[in-house]
Design a protein around this motif. Structure first.
Motif, PDB file in Angstrom:
ATOM      1  N   UNK A  28      -6.957  -1.038  -5.174  1.00 30.03           N
ATOM      2  CA  UNK A  28      -8.019  -0.704  -4.226  1.00 30.03           C
ATOM      3  C   UNK A  28      -7.658   0.651  -3.625  1.00 30.03           C
TER       4      UNK A  28
ATOM      5  N   UNK B 132      -5.362   6.030   0.421  1.00 24.67           N
ATOM      6  CA  UNK B 132      -4.521   4.842   0.486  1.00 24.67           C
ATOM      7  C   UNK B 132      -4.832   3.931  -0.687  1.00 24.67           C
ATOM      8  N   UNK B 133      -3.786   3.512  -1.398  1.00 24.79           N
ATOM      9  CA  UNK B 133      -4.036   2.522  -2.447  1.00 24.79           C
ATOM     10  C   UNK B 133      -3.304   1.236  -2.106  1.00 24.79           C
ATOM     11  N   UNK B 134      -3.954   0.134  -2.413  1.00 26.10           N
ATOM     12  CA  UNK B 134      -3.289  -1.159  -2.333  1.00 26.10           C
ATOM     13  C   UNK B 134      -3.219  -1.688  -3.757  1.00 26.10           C
TER      14      UNK B 134
ATOM     15  N   UNK C 220       0.817  -1.209   0.000  1.00 25.41           N
ATOM     16  CA  UNK C 220       0.000   0.000   0.000  1.00 25.41           C
ATOM     17  C   UNK C 220       0.850   1.259   0.000  1.00 25.41           C
ATOM     18  N   UNK C 221       0.263   2.313  -0.510  1.00 22.96           N
ATOM     19  CA  UNK C 221       0.877   3.637  -0.531  1.00 22.96           C
ATOM     20  C   UNK C 221      -0.145   4.632  -0.011  1.00 22.96           C
TER      21      UNK C 221
END
Lengths: 362, 362, 362, 362
Positions: free
Chosen positions: A26, A11-13, A5-6
């Protein structure tokens, strides 16, 4: 947060493997009501496609986004957004060498084999393929939309390919980058770079290069302290792009040779606004935006997949041998990496805008 | 995880301000039973002290660690470890200009003032001072101990100061760095660098430089995929050090000018172990260690605090003026930054070792 | 986030051991400018002190907060806040049985010994002592201040001790709780509860009880979806208090016996505001506040430390024996747990207010 | 970690809305090589389907899992696992009342409308539907597999529905639960419960109930300290299931009425193993397993959707009215919630096993 994740408030996974069912992303934290336009996402995706020219791979990546959740009637619902792109147009047969245990020089094959005890999907590099950046680009398209109220525009362009380097450009001059084959918005350098790529290609070899990211003036104070400094988060993001080997903010390595009196950007007032005479800081001081344009340079190593035969080892049989790669590989990925670097920049900015309360529509 | 934290399985939260009560660090995830030796931590802290030579600041930082929790009878208990160093030996009076609204060029003053609406502690740069790296160093000392079972040794050294650059050194040659004033373990370059610093100092100016980090051979597979790649986490960590403006892994920016056939590190077998003929990758492929030594270069801008008068603005009165700094400032921080960069490298390695199950004593 | 942390946008990390140097808390995310008043924190701490009456332990906990970072001139700086309370007034000698390997029934001794391989600090229960709630209370005092703009007031009171149960009270009737020895704001039940405690104490035994938390009307929509529902986060927080064995929201277990037509809280308009005729939901629907007062009931087991001799085992020698505890132990902790439960409630609300954008001063 | 995530070393992010494209789950941290069997996941999903009997809804949920990433040749690759179940078999028309602004008593409609400013997907409750537990069940199936080396088995059963309560059962007696319509593995109580449900159904009403979770003996030391205590994490997970209003560990609320001498579980040696004479603790001391079986009781309110007309308000027009629900609703969800509660228990155990180093295959 998690390994894949970042970001934090946004937040993106990242998920997916090159030759698996799909690659995707996501995203949590998209403010409810943010416009999510599939067409615009597909336009972003089109920018990272292999070019139609001779300089690029022939693998057809006719990527079209499929949104699985988080959107209702064209707007973000506030719930997690999941979007995928199906993998297709690849040939598994090219990767029999991987099953046999041959590891490609310059690729993740060897450490991945050890780390995952042979259970990782080796086809096309699996999780380590640049194909996973499809999800980054989707996230960038969403982040760009989130940032609209702050009028933040990110423009990346090809700064160099191999030995051809184009001069520094400001955002106005660079904005036309996607009209150029190499994403270098200078007719002269674009032509030289294409030549350089074709030459490498003809020789079964590959090239690296650098990408410059810039923006217009920015809100002051984007970025959190210490380990979540804007530069820390940007660097973390860029180093997640396969092949990146260096990141500079502003004057970067050049600054290490300057004196303080040369490098410090002097503050002045202009129309009662604070600005600086130079921008060696690249727009970041103490990990926060200081209002000046962001300037980042990202170095990419040459593509590891080359057609020239290479010595290597077989990790299953523990023997040496010669490996000659088949399949379709770009001789230079810099042009395709431009939208990826832009996307991650948008994403980090959007996360920071939400973390810092610059946007509050949650 | 949080804005002020680094790591996941081993996690540190940095806290403290330059002229507040204390600076320190909270660490979670230290395996119970890890030896925690105050004396060793103090030795680490001594390495980041200003040198006694003329080249450095005269601020006395006689730092001594005070452990508040997580240790019982010299061993980690498995509970959160908190350690502080009291701030002393500074003079608040030097910062009256900050209270008045003058912002120092090159420092975080201006964006911090905007972001925190004037509530941040401005004395000595507050949260943005290099003083906070005291906590990084404590964490590095702990991480070094955690990594003992893996026999990982990290060695940093001063690669360049201003225009003086020392050749590449391997870990054996670099290990004596702390016997040299500038942390450049070459008698010749150490002398040249000291000269360079004294010259800048005499002129009321400052210098930047670069630090090289290296190791011996490493276990294969340290590093998590994509956003937690080893290079991503290292870069995130290094960019948290004040003044860092660039990070390169292995051949870095130089790699961007190479062909694939030149840059790919060829695998061979040596005594039935896999090794590579070159190390352009700097020990990292696909975000994971490939067994070769880590090679990182970190660029620092010159110290922003210079004695030369500088033009700047007052953010409270919105007017221009001239600012002349008082107080005690290093003309060059590179020597003091060596243990800081080493500490963060140890920390990231220890976190990755725990994340990846290389160490399991939790 | 981390093992020892609670919250996300407002995040606390608990640290410290009962007989170590200090117990404390690190808090990230306090909006810059929030007033931090040591005197008010100390008043909060005074509420969890043992009472002066015969019913409580005689251990003197004259706790006084020491703030190490994050505050400048009485206001939060926006940087991490760290505060500690030094441990004193205890006697290590009471814990020689622990060193020998005897584990106390009802305590964490046995699983902690296994998990931490004997490296955990056993004195006073170490990390598993109720002493660590000192940090929770400090965090509650800070959170209360953060919530001021939303006019959220949390009131807890002793609902039952042993077999004595006091009727339901609304926030107005309950507000005087700290004027009562048992924190049960009913003169009659307070007296009965004191009797019950003294009786148990005389017999070398201990008592449990329940605490009720309530509030006035709340803003609508506090709480995040699914795993960060308000009830999920509150329950997670309450179960972190030593001795808690049950948590109910609103009608709780009683609701499981009702019909839908009985349990559904009917919406009506009152002065053009939406309200409900009943509050079986305890103020939470779908994990979010619905505007009605929060109602929570928390069950505590009786204190595990009793003076009656108990059979137990020695984990080092693997033998059975009889253990008789010395030292100073509360016969009933419910009165002291009231401010702790209030503090965690404030903290969760403040975190949710920041996560949801109800407060934006970051 | 994030709002929609549960766990740390094993982490799931829940996504999807009831009538959106799909519901699903993303899981990080599955050890590479873990067997992932679609058939077994589908068997798990079948357990949460509406029963074929008259007592349940008629909505057909013929759920079949679609794995998008993280699996290669039937084994986890170590990369993020994403799996979805497409939504189908529902009728949007039943939710026109929601578009008009009528909010259902007992549902999330009102707070969700306020929090998401009307952008949330209202169909079928959207993100707040029990439909999202499809993802929980998939995660449970994966977690069960991860735990195989530790031989941990989780068994839940229906403890009560409305006024019918079945006696306590140990894991052996409860294991046949799925052979019973109500998941209450007692022929007598199963019949009584079915009657109770049918009666409520005939009257257009609904019922709540309780679920008991139990296990066999467990490894000692599962669970992390303080805020990540096993009870904290379990409670957080259970309260994420729609309709849960109470959670008890072991003797729970009953313990609050016991004396310490009654409630403490006495340690004895049996075949040179440490065990306890009673299990009031429900297998958890100090937030960690003590080796005894886990005992949890979870209270569910009655289903909020009833066919009886109910008074309510319209949040768009701010007026009162009568709402009569159409569509297909369960009169009692307890039987369907049993596999959901089991799944979350497995998930929390697997996360704790990975966090605590009980399993190290990462």
């Amino acid at each position: 947060m998690s390994d894949n994740s970042l970001g934090r408030s946004l937040l993106m996974v990242s998920f997916g493997e090159s030759h698996g069912e799909a690659v995707g992303v996501l995203i949590e934290g998209i403010p409810a009501g943010t416009e999510i336009d599939e067409k615009r996402i597909n336009e972003w995706l089109a920018r990272r496609k292999p070019s139609t020219s001779a300089a690029s791979t022939k693998r057809k990546e006719d990527d079209s986004v499929e949104i699985l959740s988080g959107v209702y009637r064209g707007k973000a619902t506030g719930a997690p957004f999941v979007a995928i792109v199906r993998n297709k147009g690849y040939v598994d047969d090219f990767y029999s060498f991987a099953e046999e245990g041959w590891v490609r020089p310059g690729h993740a094959d060897y450490p991945a084999y050890i780390k995952y005890k042979g259970f990782n999907d080796p086809r096309g590099g699996g999780r380590f393929s640049a194909r996973i950046t499809v999800g980054f680009v989707i996230a960038g398209a969403v982040a760009e939309e989130i940032l609209k109220p702050l009028r933040i525009e990110v423009v990346g362009y090809t700064k160099s390919i191999g030995s051809v380097e184009c001069p520094d450009l400001d955002i106005e001059s660079a904005r036309k980058r996607y009209e150029f084959e190499t994403r270098c918005p200078s007719t002269e350098h674009d032509a030289l770079m294409q030549e350089e790529i074709l030459k490498a290609k003809r020789e079964g070899d590959s090239l690296g290069g650098t990408i410059r990211i810039t923006t217009g003036k920015l809100p002051v104070g984007l970025g959190q302290p210490v380990f979540s400094s804007l530069d820390s988060e940007l660097a973390k993001a860029y180093f997640s792009i396969p092949a990146v080997k260096g990141v500079e903010i502003g004057a970067g390595f050049r600054a290490s040779k300057l004196r303080g009196s040369q490098n410090n950007d002097i503050y002045v007032l202009s129309n009662n606004e604070i600005t600086t005479l130079t921008n060696n800081a690249g727009g970041i001081l103490g990990g926060m935006t200081n209002g000046q344009p962001l300037i980042v340079t990202i170095a990419f190593k040459p593509v590891s997949s080359i057609y020239k035969p290479q010595r290597t080892v077989n990790v299953k049989k523990m023997e040496e041998g010669i490996l000659q790669l088949k399949g379709m590989h770009d001789a230079c990925v810099i042009p395709r990496a431009v939208p990826i670097a832009e996307a991650l920049t948008y994403f980090v900015f959007a996360d920071m805008a939400l973390r810092g309360g610059f946007i509050n529509e949650r």
